[in-house]
Design a protein around this motif. Sequence first.
Motif, short mmCIF file in Angstrom:
data_model
loop_
_atom_site.label_atom_id
_atom_site.label_comp_id
_atom_site.label_asym_id
_atom_site.label_seq_id
_atom_site.Cartn_x
_atom_site.Cartn_y
_atom_site.Cartn_z
N ARG A 1 0.84 -1.21 0.00
CA ARG A 1 0.00 0.00 0.00
C ARG A 1 0.87 1.26 0.00
O ARG A 1 0.48 2.28 -0.55
N SER B 1 2.15 1.62 -3.54
CA SER B 1 1.13 2.12 -4.47
C SER B 1 0.57 3.47 -4.00
O SER B 1 -0.42 3.94 -4.54
N THR B 2 1.19 4.06 -3.01
CA THR B 2 0.92 5.41 -2.48
C THR B 2 -0.44 5.57 -1.78
O THR B 2 -0.91 6.68 -1.57
N ILE B 3 -1.08 4.44 -1.43
CA ILE B 3 -2.34 4.55 -0.66
C ILE B 3 -1.99 5.02 0.77
O ILE B 3 -2.69 5.84 1.35
N PHE B 4 -0.89 4.47 1.30
CA PHE B 4 -0.41 4.88 2.62
C PHE B 4 0.86 5.72 2.44
O PHE B 4 1.67 5.44 1.55
N LYS B 5 1.01 6.68 3.32
CA LYS B 5 2.24 7.48 3.33
C LYS B 5 3.18 6.89 4.39
O LYS B 5 2.75 6.66 5.52
N ARG C 1 1.50 11.64 -6.83
CA ARG C 1 0.58 11.69 -7.97
C ARG C 1 1.27 11.25 -9.27
O ARG C 1 0.71 10.48 -10.05
N ARG D 1 2.01 7.53 -9.22
CA ARG D 1 0.84 6.68 -9.45
C ARG D 1 0.58 6.42 -10.93
O ARG D 1 0.04 5.39 -11.29
N ARG D 2 0.98 7.36 -11.77
CA ARG D 2 0.80 7.16 -13.22
C ARG D 2 1.63 6.00 -13.72
O ARG D 2 1.32 5.39 -14.74
N PHE E 1 -1.88 -1.52 -9.99
CA PHE E 1 -2.05 -2.17 -8.67
C PHE E 1 -3.16 -3.21 -8.75
O PHE E 1 -4.29 -2.90 -9.14
#
Lengths: 258, 396
Positions: free
Chosen positions: A59, A62-66, A84, A87-88, A92
């Motif tokens: 996570r 995939s940048t859901i969590f910092k 951002r 994410r491109r 995931f």
Amino acid sequence: MIKVENLRKEFPLGRTLQKELATKEKIAVAVDNISFQCQPGRIFSLLGPNGAGKTTTMRMLSTIFKPTSGNIEIAGINAVTNSRDARRKIGFLTGSTGLYARLTPNELIKYFADLYEVSDADFKIRKEKLFDLLDMNDFQNKRIGKLSTGMKQKVSICRTMIHDPEVIVFDEPTSGLDVITAENIISLIRDCKNDGKTVIFSSHIMSEVDLLCDDMAIVHKGKLLYNGTMENFRSNQQESSLTAEFIRIIHESNAATV
Amino acid sequence: MILKIFLKELKDTLRDKRTLIMMVVIPVLVFPIVLNLFVTVSSSFEKDAAMQRVKIGFVGDAQSPVIAGFLEMPAAMGKKDLIPYPNEKALLQDVKNDSLQMGIIVPDNYQEKMDSMEAVTCEVYYDATDLGIKDRAKSYMEYVEKSARDKRYKSMNLDETKFQVILTNYNNTASDKEMIGKLAGGILPYIFIAFGFIGCMYPAIDLFTGEKERGTIETLLTTPVSRLQILIGKMCVVALSGLLAATCALVGLYLSIEVFNLVDNEEILSIVRGILTPSFIIMLFLLLFPLTVFFAGVMIPIAVYAKSFKEAQSIITPLNIVMVLPAMIGLLPGIELNYMTACIPVINVVLATKELIAGTLEPVLLLLSFGIMVTLAMIAVFVSYRHFGKETNIVM
């Protein structure tokens, strides 16, 4: 390429969680200072028992969590400070990913292509290619809620790949799936590797790891117990099978903690 | 990007049967059903009341002016049976057990009182749980009293008109529109607010808790779209759903009047037709829009926090009462839109709508109410964003 350096993730523990976990600690460390690298054209596997910190790591990738501290680089982009753009570059996929049941595969794939700002021309080419490859044309206009698990998984794969990501994160992608659907995923992971993409996947199914991986890391209680190539792991293993060796390493770690 | 999220969420929401029922079907049907029920019940009640033959028991002389007055009464005042009773105890017993609708005690000394030009005090018994009987007893006794008074004036050779010192004419300066606006106008905004809330409820739960429960939020968060964009796109759908439900309630009102002809009172019809004008509808939506955004903003943090559809529903449903309660306060007589009430959310919308219907709304108070609701809506968006941004809230 994925570059992870000294990654740490802490979660605050509220009173309810403190009671549930029977602890007085105010924070829980899910991932504790781990570092690894995943190279393009290779498959990296993140192994660990339940609650090891695999999903939290995925996570964060995939940048859901910092992350609480540490650094993540995705295809040359700092995913912590510039999530951002990172994410491109990421696709995931998890085994438990849900889909919008009231949309059709066509609508869903278009929606995600729009979110990834895929141009209409690229979308048309990629959609045609993926729909043919995954044999999705027959059910592209049926509501997703009415599709079988296998069909849904194909839609998930298509959604993950529609923006042609450089890095693909698979978090327990085959968990709970039947053999045929799981095989589709395995084949997709292999295709991604052959296409020169960077692939990381977490699993606790040893046969999959044995079959697919070039590199691997074992995490337990948030800490990294092994990080290296599969070749190196096999040559140093003390037990007869990969599963037995994995269990030995986990037990050894538990004993050391006690 | 917000538009793309909005359009997708709207499509998804409009395909959900449960949401459609709450957002469209029920609001459209509520006015026709309520009005139909009201018209049926009230007309059957009036019919029953007029047709009902009342049994009136009495104790005392049948020749007394009281009983004589009953016998002289015109048939248009309702059918009745007069039954003599030997004593007060038996009469009261029968009134209590509903064998009699009315009981009258004529005092034994009535003749003495009549002769000495004094008033004769009669006791009238009735059971007030029998709706309408009190008014009927009052009208009977007024008739009997007037008849006896006329006879007394006549016996004294007096002209009744000479005893009328002051004659009062009561004139209402409020127009019919104002009357409807002030007295009944609160019911309309109450219904719009209630449906605005219900309309927001299911989409809020479905688009936030539902996404969490189904595991779709995770994939959405891995796209290069900011959380604020996702939140605003979804929030617009939630607020629009509330507005759509309120619109459907308005459509239901229109259908009740123009298609099903449930209101046959010409005066009320012309007033309601006067209310359902484009300018009224625009002003109403001007007030309802920030209100539904505010509702959405209150519901979203709960929906984001809740771990399941059930949990979200169990928290938001009681909130309905908390939110709609101020709307009920607006229904109370004597509560007017002023600088203080214009600052109280929900109440200000009800009172402003009431004034709008009555045609007495002051622009300053409308602007103040609108400003307050917009400010609250913005705070609600900020609070929602804070909650939606929390990692522990967005993934299970």
